[in-house]
Enzyme design. Structure first.
Site, PDB file in Angstrom:
ATOM      1  N   LYS A 132      65.199  86.626   8.966  1.00  6.40           N
ATOM      2  CA  LYS A 132      66.317  86.870   9.880  1.00  6.40           C
ATOM      3  C   LYS A 132      65.781  87.365  11.207  1.00  6.40           C
ATOM      4  CE  LYS A 132      70.165  90.204  10.143  1.00  6.40           C
ATOM      5  NZ  LYS A 132      70.998  91.145   9.404  1.00  6.40           N
TER       6      LYS A 132
ATOM      7  N   LYS B  34      68.301  83.264   9.032  1.00  3.91           N
ATOM      8  CA  LYS B  34      69.551  83.847   9.542  1.00  3.91           C
ATOM      9  C   LYS B  34      69.332  84.273  10.979  1.00  3.91           C
ATOM     10  CE  LYS B  34      72.654  87.793   8.876  1.00  3.91           C
ATOM     11  NZ  LYS B  34      73.115  88.839   7.950  1.00  3.91           N
TER      12      LYS B  34
ATOM     13  N   ASP C  75      69.551  93.156   3.420  1.00  2.00           N
ATOM     14  CA  ASP C  75      68.886  92.833   4.686  1.00  2.00           C
ATOM     15  C   ASP C  75      67.932  93.975   5.020  1.00  2.00           C
ATOM     16  OD1 ASP C  75      70.931  90.950   4.520  1.00  2.00           O
ATOM     17  OD2 ASP C  75      71.234  90.896   6.698  1.00  2.00           O
TER      18      ASP C  75
END
Lengths: 283, 315
Positions: free
Chosen positions: B215, B251, B152
């Site tokens: 995300k 996400k 991430d």
């Protein structure tokens, strides 16, 4: 000049120190004792009940962390608030129960006195319900009452204010938080009194009051695993079923007795646990 | 910088072309987006649907711990919980992944062994992203070297807001290369991007640069995932898929604590991009406390009684 319009009150729930409508959007009509329209009252759903239990759980920690002396002051202030709005409470009791004004006045006075009585118990319950135990060793050994936690109260159906006060003030005074179902047909005095907790310095959520259909909500209160005790005073028509449901999560259950005496500590005793601590004797 | 031309995305060779392309998008109708999610949020789910939606949400959770106080013990308990969220009920699926800082990746891998739960690691000077590119790439290499399946990364919001979109793009490309076989999730930190238009632009830049997932947030700033932002990102992912044939996952992270919230996101996903995104491969929740609420609601649906919160372990 035109005639002034009535400012009608819709009775809301009391949850977490706020006054929300029911999540379901439902309301129901409440009648006076002689059958006239009295008010529209929020009809709580089981989701409102769930929110109320969450609120009570977090409020209970704050309430019990306050000193007993402070809890007494806050409860006394609740009585002060009620005293200031006596006339309003009298009117509600009179309409709801269909009694004479003089009788309603006496009932409200007894209810307020009852709050004061329980306010006094906040810093005395420990001495009366707890004690020092004799042990064979150089230790002090104390048994102390601590609150059960979150108490569900099904308030008496007939006695709209006095019965309500008796059922909620007792668990609150020993440090519990309460989720109460007000009398289904006579809810307004309880709602008005509960609104006053907002100006009495209670942490929001110590007293939550739901109005609505008792037979719909009470089983959910009885089975809710995060409720530690249940007062089934107003659940007579549901019989023993509630106590059975409550047994599923091992709740303390308070059931009224036929010959209940006044000034009883039975409710206080029911909604506390005993914590026993050992401490060495000094030197 | 090179994006090969596909159906309706022109080939992009430099920052000017990227800017021209991204600027060509129509603006996001903020009022429309907000009223649409408000409407979708009121959908009621019936019992059997709710049960399967809860299980679906559990399988989409990236169980996260990103605290300075993280210890190996904490990660161990997190991984144990990730494998078997409710030990009393074997029907409860495992979560999708655990998400930790790079230095704890090796430990998480060790604890998870051959479980199906992936190990995700934040990297690139998370959460601020304020470090030189070399440091960021080393951070990524570290995480991947320790065995992270998913990385991430955070975008450089400073560069994005200053208009240096090419820098943002190049950095994602470089990180993607450093990831090797690991899945790359690009954190836009939408709470700092100010407008929906910026969210849409950043989503496109990330997808063009090769993100496997976009995300919303790090969870470390005041504004985290919101439904309108998720809708904007999902629509960007849908448009990207339509124009390039490539599906990019989304996400949502930060601030999603209740089952009710999670189900609203699933409804928005289903209504925006369709059921093909409703798998852990393309939609995730970054969360920690959400999992317990999902487990509580699941048991409530099954037994009919509301559950005590401490029935389930903290993380």
């Amino acid at each position: 000049m035109s005639e002034r319009l009535d400012v009608k009150k819709t009775y809301k729930l009391v949850v977490n120190g706020a006054f929300p409508r029911s999540e379901s959007g439902r309301s129901y009509e409440v009648m006076t004792a002689d059958g006239k329209f009295l008010a529209n009252v929020a009809q709580a759903s089981r989701k409102d009940l769930r929110e109320a239990v969450v609120a009570a759980r977090s409020a209970q920690v704050k309430w019990w962390n306050a000193t007993a002396y402070n809890r007494g002051q806050v409860m006394y202030r609740w009585a002060e608030m009620a005293e200031g709005r006596r006339a309003e409470l009298v009117e509600h009791v009179q309409l709801a129960e269909g009694v004479k004004k003089s009788e309603a006045q006496r009932s409200v006075a007894r209810a307020i006195d009852r709050i004061v009585w329980y306010a006094g118990w906040t810093d005395k319950a420990t001495q009366v319900l707890g004690g020092a135990n004799p042990v064979a060793g150089p230790f002090f050994n104390f048994s102390l009452p601590i609150p059960s936690g979150v108490i569900g109260v099904i308030a008496p159906q007939e006695s709209s204010l006095e019965g309500f006060v008796e059922a909620v003030a007792a668990p609150i005074c020993v440090g519990n938080a309460v989720v109460a179902l007000a009398s289904e047909r006579r809810p307004t005095p309880a709602v008005v009194l509960a609104e006053m907790t907002a100006t009495a310095d209670f942490p929001g959520g110590v007293l939550n009051v739901l109005t609505g259909c008792t037979s719909e909500l009470a089983p959910h209160l009885a089975t809710h695993e995060d409720v530690d005790g249940l007062d089934v005073s107003g659940g007579a028509e549901l019989g023993d079923e509630l106590a059975l449901l409550a047994a599923g999560s091992i709740k303390r259950v308070y059931r009224p007795r036929v010959n209940d005496v006044g000034n009883s500590l039975r409710r206080l005793r029911t909604f506390v646990e005993t914590s026993t601590v050992w401490h060495t004797i000094g030197q | 910088m090179l994006v090969p031309a596909v159906i309706s995305v022109p080939a992009i060779h430099n920052e000017d072309e990227l800017r021209r392309f991204v600027r060509s998008f129509s603006g996001v109708d903020a009022v429309g987006v907000e009223s649409r999610v408000a409407k979708l949020g009121t959908r009621s789910l019936k019992k059997s649907t709710k049960m399967s939606a809860i299980d679906m949400a559990i399988s989409m959770v990236d169980l996260t711990t990103l605290e300075g106080s993280d210890t190996e013990g904490r990660v161990t308990s997190l991984c144990t919980k990730a494998r078997r969220p409710d030990p009393s009920d074997l029907a409860v699926p495992s979560v999708a992944a655990v998400c930790v800082y790079p230095d704890l990746v090796a430990h998480a891998r060790h604890v998870l062994g051959d479980a199906t739960v992936a190990v995700a690691s934040v990297a690139t000077a998370f959460p601020s992203g304020r470090a030189s590119r070399n440091v960021k790439l080393l951070d990524v290499a570290d995480a991947v070297g320790a065995g992270a399946h998913e990385v991430d990364m955070v975008i450089d919001r400073g560069a994005f807001l200053a208009g240096r979109w090419g820098q943002v793009f190049d950095e994602i490309v470089a990180v993607k290369a450093a990831c090797g076989g690991a899945h790359l999730k690009v954190i836009l930190e939408t709470g700092e991007l100010v407008t929906y238009d910026n969210v849409k632009r950043a989503s496109w830049i990330a997808m063009l640069a090769g993100a496997d997932f976009i995300k919303t947030s790090t969870g470390k700033v005041g504004v985290n995932a919101t439904l309108p932002v998720a809708l904007v990102m999902l629509e960007a992912a849908r448009d990207f898929a339509e124009q390039t044939g490539q599906m990019v996952g989304v996400k949502v992270a930060g601030g999603i604590r209740t089952t009710k919230d999670a189900l609203k996101y699933l409804v928005v996903v289903n209504e925006t991009v369709g059921a093909s995104w409703l798998t852990p491969e393309y939609f995730r929740f970054g969360a920690s406390s959400l999992l317990n609420d999902l487990l509580m609601q699941r048991r409530k649906q099954r037994t009919g009684a509301y559950v005590r919160p401490d029935e389930f372990s903290g993380d």
